[in-house]
Design an enzyme around this catalytic site. Structure first.
Site, PDB file in Angstrom:
ATOM      1  N   GLU A 488       0.845  -1.193   0.000  1.00 49.08           N
ATOM      2  CA  GLU A 488       0.000   0.000   0.000  1.00 49.08           C
ATOM      3  C   GLU A 488       0.884   1.247   0.000  1.00 49.08           C
ATOM      4  O   GLU A 488       1.146   1.793  -1.047  1.00 49.08           O
ATOM      5  CB  GLU A 488      -0.960  -0.019   1.191  1.00 49.08           C
ATOM      6  CG  GLU A 488      -1.990   1.086   1.091  1.00 49.08           C
ATOM      7  CD  GLU A 488      -3.245   0.800   1.892  1.00 49.08           C
ATOM      8  OE1 GLU A 488      -3.480  -0.349   2.278  1.00 49.08           O
ATOM      9  OE2 GLU A 488      -4.002   1.751   2.129  1.00 49.08           O
ATOM     10  N   GLU A 753      -2.151   0.697  13.269  1.00 50.08           N
ATOM     11  CA  GLU A 753      -3.225   1.217  12.420  1.00 50.08           C
ATOM     12  C   GLU A 753      -4.584   1.096  13.109  1.00 50.08           C
ATOM     13  O   GLU A 753      -5.410   1.992  13.016  1.00 50.08           O
ATOM     14  CB  GLU A 753      -3.262   0.410  11.117  1.00 50.08           C
ATOM     15  CG  GLU A 753      -4.403   0.757  10.182  1.00 50.08           C
ATOM     16  CD  GLU A 753      -4.333  -0.015   8.878  1.00 50.08           C
ATOM     17  OE1 GLU A 753      -3.795  -1.142   8.889  1.00 50.08           O
ATOM     18  OE2 GLU A 753      -4.785   0.506   7.853  1.00 50.08           O
TER      19      GLU A 753
HETATM   20  C1  RAM Z   1      -6.465   2.096   4.687  1.00 55.17           C
HETATM   21  C2  RAM Z   1      -5.492   2.737   5.627  1.00 55.17           C
HETATM   22  C3  RAM Z   1      -5.370   4.208   5.389  1.00 55.17           C
HETATM   23  C4  RAM Z   1      -6.729   4.858   5.340  1.00 55.17           C
HETATM   24  C5  RAM Z   1      -7.579   4.187   4.300  1.00 55.17           C
HETATM   25  C6  RAM Z   1      -8.988   4.726   4.223  1.00 55.17           C
HETATM   26  O1  RAM Z   1      -5.919   1.945   3.448  1.00 55.17           O
HETATM   27  O2  RAM Z   1      -5.915   2.523   6.938  1.00 55.17           O
HETATM   28  O3  RAM Z   1      -4.596   4.731   6.412  1.00 55.17           O
HETATM   29  O4  RAM Z   1      -6.635   6.225   5.103  1.00 55.17           O
HETATM   30  O5  RAM Z   1      -7.674   2.806   4.569  1.00 55.17           O
END
Ligand code: RAM
Length: 896
Positions: A488, A753
């Site tokens: 990502e 996260e």
């Molecule tokens: C995931 C990650 C990222 C967030 C998006 C919406 O890819 O948590 O940090 O901003 O979702």
């Protein structure tokens, strides 16, 4: 378990100075930059002075250019400015400018900047690089038999380029270089510069930054060999999730561009650019990919390939691929650098594999030393953030990112390998293939200078700040990314905006975000004004999302407030307006329900779901407000009135739609209350009731938070602003799920996260999305600096002209301290419960600032400064005496 890692990116002390002494000289936010490309660069400095009440009255800047000639003398400029825009003779490209600032009645300091290409027609270079689809393939090396995985099968070998030129004796040699891809520059057998992953990631369709290197010392008097290694990187390698599908997003294969500029004693110049006379081949680097990793076969080493005498007759002439130079822009931010080596804290054997623990989750790579390996021995390095229950490497959360490097040994007694075109997010490395190895972790990130530090008496809170700082570094890799490990690593706009205030306290991110904002503006929909969810813009179908798109207004405004450079508003106001207009156009009723993009709500919040219309409309109000303020700063009164009026009407719509007569906000969630209170969307008479509902929710849950990305940063500020600092501290010190402490108890060295990244009940969280290195929930950091230690600025103050020191004595803390480099100079505070009912507060105020200090006390008459009754008192609050002080150091004591 609290795992205290030394966070030794400490803040250097300003110089001790009896009188006003300039220090930390910057040009366009950068220290001694090469490649400055603007004709009127901004020169800035900070001031130190030990004298109380000191303020600069006038400054003078002199700039000397090529040959030592005076290019600009500003003369004495009255006022307290700590910056000046160059106003002298037109700057010359590729030249060194020495500058000096002098402060009336104080000291002086010197620095320099070096220019890049100031006029587009000065480029003499072309993009070079074979097109593997149309050009004859390079002869594959005969012993290249390494099997590849399906994910690496398609990865091409990086190219090596070289050109030898005979320059007349030169007094200076500079090289401007960039790539559509990633490059590493070599000159006469040495690597040039210390930047990594150059040229960095930008919106390559519109901006490809070049870097300038001064290679005079490497050039010597003989022939000059310029070499470069070129890899795919963000340009044509794996990018985002499902790496293979996203590969080749910008182009099918990488290309190099370079221009050598040699200066001779008579003032003349020789200019040589990349063209068909350069030569190109493939070599020991068999593939290199940011997500997948690298493979290096040391048996194929091209020994001496970057030296003048090397025989390159078997190399192919480079192909001129393209001559479109319109996208070239100067680099405006610090490069990525390796800033720290980590020696493993533990090396264990697991199932015949070696598992190395660096003790810290980092972004970067390792340096591998292999001893006594037979030629062709394959050593494999796999990277992961965690271990499985049985002690093996946990990689499920990396999704399709292989994060694996392969080294094929040459077979000498000791050999060393370090990947260069990949970056992994990891704490653990699994080494297989050879036992006698040594590994050192190499942490890398955009090298934004340290700007602040925070500490306190509580070990868990100290670890929290360390985790925040590491997650900032690990995710500031050319652009602000969400995570460094899985497939990502994108510039999610909400993550960036919620974390920005914390980021600014930790590091000088002025240049870093100036660069990213340029990409944000490129990414914004030209016709409609929608802002994408990620910048650089690579997920085309996602845009216009509440809290994500609002980065367009929040980031420029916050940078302006912190750094006081109004140019960021000038550059961004049209974009801010277009974003707000876009939302308004689709939501004429002023409740933001339509065109909500991917609407993630209060992303990854725990246990509840904040009403999405509440969240969206609160952000709409905030964006309209910031746009009005930006317009006001720039003197655009018409725009100011239009957006201020809009903000007012959105506020009315919000109150009508979402605020009940009893002060409840639709959805009744913590984030709903936090957003409404922080952005002043609750009618004044209902504020106490709304606060009571927020408090009741927290109490009902046993003082546990439910906030996600959008709400979490507001807990501390809103609760303490409304008299509930005790609750804010309870959340800070909590170590039950969900809390920061919960991850720290589990040994976290970076911010997770998700609150449920790992729980006792379920073990690891959902593998589909579970990063252990994400800064968004670390946005509490700003409250540690600004709330707990109390370092902030008054409402309406810009660039810390009017700092406000308002410490929050409370929780389980005995003391807390913070220091921060404002644009004026050092601002610091330290409070301590000294025992016997005494509180000590020491503060430092930079020259030119007029600070408000809230001295906490239970007895206003007890307040002393350096043992004397306090002067400059301007007010009292329930628990503090408020006084005003100019620059200098002050020591307060009070009863507590
Ligand atoms: C995931 C990650 C990222 C967030 C998006 C919406 O890819 O948590 O940090 O901003 O979702």
């Amino acid at each position: 378990m609290v795992n205290i890692m030394p966070d030794d990116w400490s803040l250097p002390e300003p110089p001790a100075a009896a009188a006003l002494q300039p220090y930390d000289l910057r040009c366009e936010h950068l220290r001694t930059p090469l490649g400055i490309g603007t004709p009127t660069p901004r020169l800035a400095w900070r001031l130190a002075s030990d004298r109380r009440g000191d303020a600069p009255a006038a400054h003078r800047v002199t700039v000397h250019g090529p040959g030592g000639a005076l290019a600009w003398d500003s003369g004495w400029i009255d006022g307290q400015d700590v910056s000046a825009d160059y106003g002298g003779a037109p700057l010359v490209s590729f030249a060194r400018y020495d500058w000096r600032v002098e402060v009336r009645g104080g000291g002086s300091a010197r620095s320099w900047f070096d220019t890049g290409v100031l006029h587009a027609d000065e480029w003499r270079a072309a993009w070079i690089g074979h097109d593997p689809e149309t050009d004859p393939p390079f002869e594959p090396p005969t012993d290249d038999r390494e099997p590849r995985t399906p994910r690496t099968a398609h990865l091409p070998a990086p190219r090596y380029f070289r050109r030898v030129v005979d320059l007349r004796p030169a007094t200076a040699v500079r090289i401007a270089v960039t790539a559509r891809g990633l490059y590493e520059l070599h000159v006469n057998g040495h690597r040039a510069g210390d930047g990594e992953l150059t040229p960095g990631w930008t919106d390559y369709r519109r901006r490809v930054p070049y870097q300038v290197y001064d290679v005079t010392d490497l050039a010597g008097d003989g022939p000059l060999c310029v070499g470069a290694v070129l890899a795919d990187g963000w340009w044509s390698g794996s990018l985002g999730w499902d790496g293979r599908q996203q590969a080749q997003r910008y182009g099918r294969h990488p290309q190099l561009l370079a221009q050598i500029v040699a200066e001779h004693a008579d003032g003349s110049r020789t200019v040589i650019g990349t063209d068909g006379r350069w030569r190109e081949t493939i070599g020991p680097l068999r593939y290199a990919d940011l997500l997948m990793g690298e493979r290096y076969d040391a048996r194929l080493d091209l020994g001496g390939w970057d030296l003048p005498g090397f025989d390159d007759s078997s190399w192919a002439p480079a192909r001129v691929a393209d001559t479109d130079l319109s996208v070239l822009v100067p680099s405006v931010a610090e490069p990525v650098r390796v800033t720290r080596d980590l020696v493993p804290v533990e090396v264990r054997s697991h199932d015949g594999r070696t598992i190395v623990d660096l003790g810290q989750n980092i972004a970067g790579r390792v340096r591998l030393t292999v001893r006594g390996a037979a030629p062709g021995t394959r050593v494999t390095l796999r990277h992961g953030e965690a271990l499985t229950d049985d002690g093996g490497l946990y990689t499920a959360n990396l999704r399709s990112a292989e994060a694996t490097d392969h080294y094929v040994a040459a077979g000498v007694a000791e050999e060393t390998y370090e990947p260069r075109f990949t970056v992994h997010g990891f704490r653990y490395v699994e080494v297989t293939g050879h036992a006698d190895v040594a590994v050192v972790g190499r942490a890398m990130h955009s090298d934004t200078p340290v700007a602040g530090e925070f500490s306190c008496s509580d070990a868990m809170v100290r670890q929290l700040m360390s985790n925040i700082r590491w997650s900032q570094r690990d995710n500031f890799v050319s652009v602000p990314t969400d995570c460094p490990q899985r497939d990502e690593r994108l510039g999610w706009t909400a993550d960036a905006q919620v974390f920005l205030p914390t980021a600014c306290y930790n590091a000088d991110v002025a240049a870093f975000f100036t660069n990213w904002l340029a990409d944000l503006r490129c990414a914004q929909d030209a016709a409609g004004g929608a802002v994408p969810d990620v910048v650089p813009h690579v997920i085309t179908e996602r845009h216009g999302t509440p809290a994500w798109g609002d980065a367009a207004t929040i980031v420029p405004w916050h940078l302006y407030e912190v750094y006081g450079d109004e140019r960021v508003l000038r550059d961004s106001l049209p974009s801010m307006r277009r974003w707000v207009d876009h939302v308004e156009r689709h939501n004429p009723g002023l409740v933001w329900r339509d065109k909500v993009g991917s609407h993630y709500g209060d992303w990854l919040q725990a246990d509840v779901r904040t009403d999405r219309d509440v969240l969206a409309t609160a952000y709409f109000a905030l964006s309209a407000d910031l746009t009005a303020r930006a317009a006001a700063v720039l003197g655009d009164t018409e725009a100011r009135d239009r957006y201020a009026g809009l903000r007012k009407r959105i506020g009315e719509a919000f109150a009508r739609e979402f605020v009940s007569p009893d002060g409840r906000i639709t959805g009744d969630t913590q984030t709903g209350y936090l957003l409404a209170l922080a952005h002043r969307l609750v009618p004044a008479g209902l504020v106490p009731a709304a606060v009571a509902h927020l408090v009741a929710d927290l109490e009902r849950r046993g003082r546990r938070l439910t906030t996600g990305f959008a709400g979490v940063a507001l807990l501390g500020p809103v609760l303490s602003a409304h008299g509930h600092a005790d609750l804010a501290y309870a959340l800070l010190h909590d170590d039950r799920y969900p809390s920061w402490g919960y991850s720290i108890k589990r040994g976290a060295t970076t911010i997770w996260e998700r609150w449920d990244g790992w729980t006792e009940e379920t073990g690891f969280g959902p593998v589909a999305m579970n990063s252990f290195n994400h800064y968004a929930l670390g946005s509490v950091g700003a409250w540690l600096y600004g709330g707990v230690a109390g370092l902030g600025q008054e409402e309406g103050s810009v660039g810390f002209r009017r700092p406000r020191i308002r410490p929050l004595v409370g929780g389980a803390l005995r003391w807390a301290s913070a220091a921060y480099e404002t644009p004026l100079g050092r601002l610091a505070s330290r409070w301590e419960l000294a025992g016997r009912g005494e509180l000590r507060l020491s503060v430092q105020i930079p020259p030119g600032a007029l600070a408000t200090v809230h001295v906490p006390t239970t007895d206003p008459s007890s307040v002393r400064e350096s043992g004397e009754p306090v002067s400059g008192v301007v007010g009292r609050t329930g628990s503090a005496v408020v006084c005003q002080v100019g620059s200098g150091r002050y020591s307060f004591t009070s009863a507590w």
